[in-house]
Write a protein that holds these residues in place. Structure first.
Motif, PDB file in Angstrom:
ATOM      1  N   LYS A 127       0.840  -1.204   0.000  1.00 38.33           N
ATOM      2  CA  LYS A 127       0.000   0.000   0.000  1.00 38.33           C
ATOM      3  C   LYS A 127       0.874   1.253   0.000  1.00 38.33           C
ATOM      4  O   LYS A 127       0.581   2.232  -0.693  1.00 38.33           O
ATOM      5  CB  LYS A 127      -0.904   0.030   1.238  1.00 38.33           C
ATOM      6  N   ILE A 150      -5.973  12.729   2.244  1.00 39.67           N
ATOM      7  CA  ILE A 150      -6.705  11.498   2.565  1.00 39.67           C
ATOM      8  C   ILE A 150      -5.740  10.422   3.040  1.00 39.67           C
ATOM      9  O   ILE A 150      -5.974   9.748   4.046  1.00 39.67           O
ATOM     10  CB  ILE A 150      -7.515  11.014   1.337  1.00 39.67           C
ATOM     11  N   THR A 151      -4.634  10.275   2.325  1.00 36.29           N
ATOM     12  CA  THR A 151      -3.659   9.235   2.644  1.00 36.29           C
ATOM     13  C   THR A 151      -2.987   9.499   3.986  1.00 36.29           C
ATOM     14  O   THR A 151      -2.686   8.556   4.729  1.00 36.29           O
ATOM     15  CB  THR A 151      -2.620   9.109   1.512  1.00 36.29           C
ATOM     16  N   LYS A 153      -4.399  10.719   6.512  1.00 32.15           N
ATOM     17  CA  LYS A 153      -5.376  10.318   7.544  1.00 32.15           C
ATOM     18  C   LYS A 153      -5.588   8.813   7.564  1.00 32.15           C
ATOM     19  O   LYS A 153      -5.791   8.215   8.615  1.00 32.15           O
ATOM     20  CB  LYS A 153      -6.716  11.023   7.306  1.00 32.15           C
ATOM     21  N   SER A 154      -5.599   8.187   6.363  1.00 29.74           N
ATOM     22  CA  SER A 154      -5.870   6.748   6.258  1.00 29.74           C
ATOM     23  C   SER A 154      -5.229   6.191   4.991  1.00 29.74           C
ATOM     24  O   SER A 154      -5.649   6.531   3.886  1.00 29.74           O
ATOM     25  CB  SER A 154      -7.382   6.496   6.229  1.00 29.74           C
ATOM     26  N   ASP A 156      -5.498   3.216   3.870  1.00 28.58           N
ATOM     27  CA  ASP A 156      -6.509   2.426   3.152  1.00 28.58           C
ATOM     28  C   ASP A 156      -7.412   3.316   2.302  1.00 28.58           C
ATOM     29  O   ASP A 156      -7.710   2.987   1.148  1.00 28.58           O
ATOM     30  CB  ASP A 156      -7.356   1.624   4.145  1.00 28.58           C
ATOM     31  N   ARG A 157      -7.850   4.428   2.866  1.00 23.51           N
ATOM     32  CA  ARG A 157      -8.691   5.358   2.097  1.00 23.51           C
ATOM     33  C   ARG A 157      -7.925   5.922   0.908  1.00 23.51           C
ATOM     34  O   ARG A 157      -8.492   6.152  -0.158  1.00 23.51           O
ATOM     35  CB  ARG A 157      -9.189   6.500   2.989  1.00 23.51           C
ATOM     36  N   PHE A 160      -7.957   3.353  -1.890  1.00 21.31           N
ATOM     37  CA  PHE A 160      -9.255   3.349  -2.561  1.00 21.31           C
ATOM     38  C   PHE A 160      -9.414   4.577  -3.444  1.00 21.31           C
ATOM     39  O   PHE A 160      -9.893   4.488  -4.587  1.00 21.31           O
ATOM     40  CB  PHE A 160     -10.381   3.244  -1.530  1.00 21.31           C
ATOM     41  N   TYR A 161      -8.983   5.738  -2.952  1.00 23.20           N
ATOM     42  CA  TYR A 161      -9.044   6.978  -3.736  1.00 23.20           C
ATOM     43  C   TYR A 161      -8.274   6.791  -5.049  1.00 23.20           C
ATOM     44  O   TYR A 161      -8.765   7.115  -6.130  1.00 23.20           O
ATOM     45  CB  TYR A 161      -8.450   8.139  -2.939  1.00 23.20           C
ATOM     46  N   GLN A 164     -10.101   4.444  -7.456  1.00 25.71           N
ATOM     47  CA  GLN A 164     -11.265   5.124  -8.039  1.00 25.71           C
ATOM     48  C   GLN A 164     -10.836   6.052  -9.177  1.00 25.71           C
ATOM     49  O   GLN A 164     -11.407   6.034 -10.275  1.00 25.71           O
ATOM     50  CB  GLN A 164     -11.982   5.966  -6.982  1.00 25.71           C
ATOM     51  N   TRP A 188     -12.142  -3.123  -2.430  1.00 29.57           N
ATOM     52  CA  TRP A 188     -12.113  -1.942  -1.571  1.00 29.57           C
ATOM     53  C   TRP A 188     -13.489  -1.283  -1.494  1.00 29.57           C
ATOM     54  O   TRP A 188     -13.916  -0.820  -0.424  1.00 29.57           O
ATOM     55  CB  TRP A 188     -11.081  -0.944  -2.080  1.00 29.57           C
ATOM     56  N   PHE A 192     -15.478  -0.573   2.026  1.00 26.86           N
ATOM     57  CA  PHE A 192     -15.904   0.724   2.541  1.00 26.86           C
ATOM     58  C   PHE A 192     -17.420   0.892   2.527  1.00 26.86           C
ATOM     59  O   PHE A 192     -17.954   1.780   3.176  1.00 26.86           O
ATOM     60  CB  PHE A 192     -15.212   1.863   1.791  1.00 26.86           C
TER      61      PHE A 192
END
Length: 194
Positions: A127, A150-151, A153-154, A156-157, A160-161, A164, A188, A192
């Motif tokens: 990741k 985003i990364t 903070k998370s 995993d998020r 996914f971002y 997408q 993912w 979520f």
């Protein structure tokens, strides 16, 4: 200089010899960004730095080299239907092990998966390299600032971002999409949605 710094410097020389200066500079920035993400996510910084450094080692090889390597390493023959965009990760990991002598399975998996992503069971180091390649400081595309936030903070998020936005970009441009990237996105999305 520590033993790791000496090893990293030796690998830098070998990676530099295989790449244009622009691509090599990208690898150095990915290495730095991977180190940052490793600090934030409790992963060995040296392992992340090395994985980031070598992730594009095979990126500029001729197609014939990849096609020969697919046979030599007994990889899925379907790979021959794809291109350097996929090969430099999936096949490149085999070249890294063979030519650079790096046999850390976590590093090799991170290289393999940085072009396709993987589902929610994706190892943390993979990741990190996936996101460091996308977010390194030389990147400047619409949404990169948001992706970095985003990364941070998370992780995993962030993954996914990226999935997408990559799928959206590829589809908008009429590009073929590697099946594993679809599978990764769907895994993912389900994760979520729960």
């Amino acid at each position: 200089m520590t033993a790791f710094e000496e090893e990293l410097h030796a690998v830098e020389k070998k990676v530099s010899a295989q790449l244009s200066d622009g691509r090599f500079q990208h690898c150095l920035r990915v290495s730095d960004y991977a180190r940052k993400l490793a600090q934030e996510n409790g992963v060995d910084e040296n392992q992340a730095a090395l994985a980031g450094l070598v992730h594009d080692y095979a990126k500029e090889r001729p197609a014939e080299d990849f096609l020969a390597a697919i046979d030599r390493f007994h990889l899925d023959p379907d790979l021959k239907n794809w291109s350097r965009a996929i090969w430099h990760g999936v096949v490149g990991a085999e070249m890294i092990q063979d030519e650079l002598g790096i046999d850390d399975p976590a590093i090799l998996d991170a290289v393999r998966l940085h072009t396709t992503g993987d589902g929610v069971e994706m190892p943390t180091l993979a990741k990190i390299v996936f996101m460091a390649d996308y977010l390194e400081t030389g990147r400047d595309f619409p949404g990169v600032k948001e992706a970095r936030e985003i990364t941070d903070k998370s992780l995993d998020r962030g993954v996914f971002y990226q999935l997408q936005h990559t799928l959206s970009f590829l589809a908008e441009n009429g590009n073929v999409i590697y099946p594993k990237t679809f599978t990764s996105y769907n895994d993912w999305a389900r994760h979520f949605a729960e």
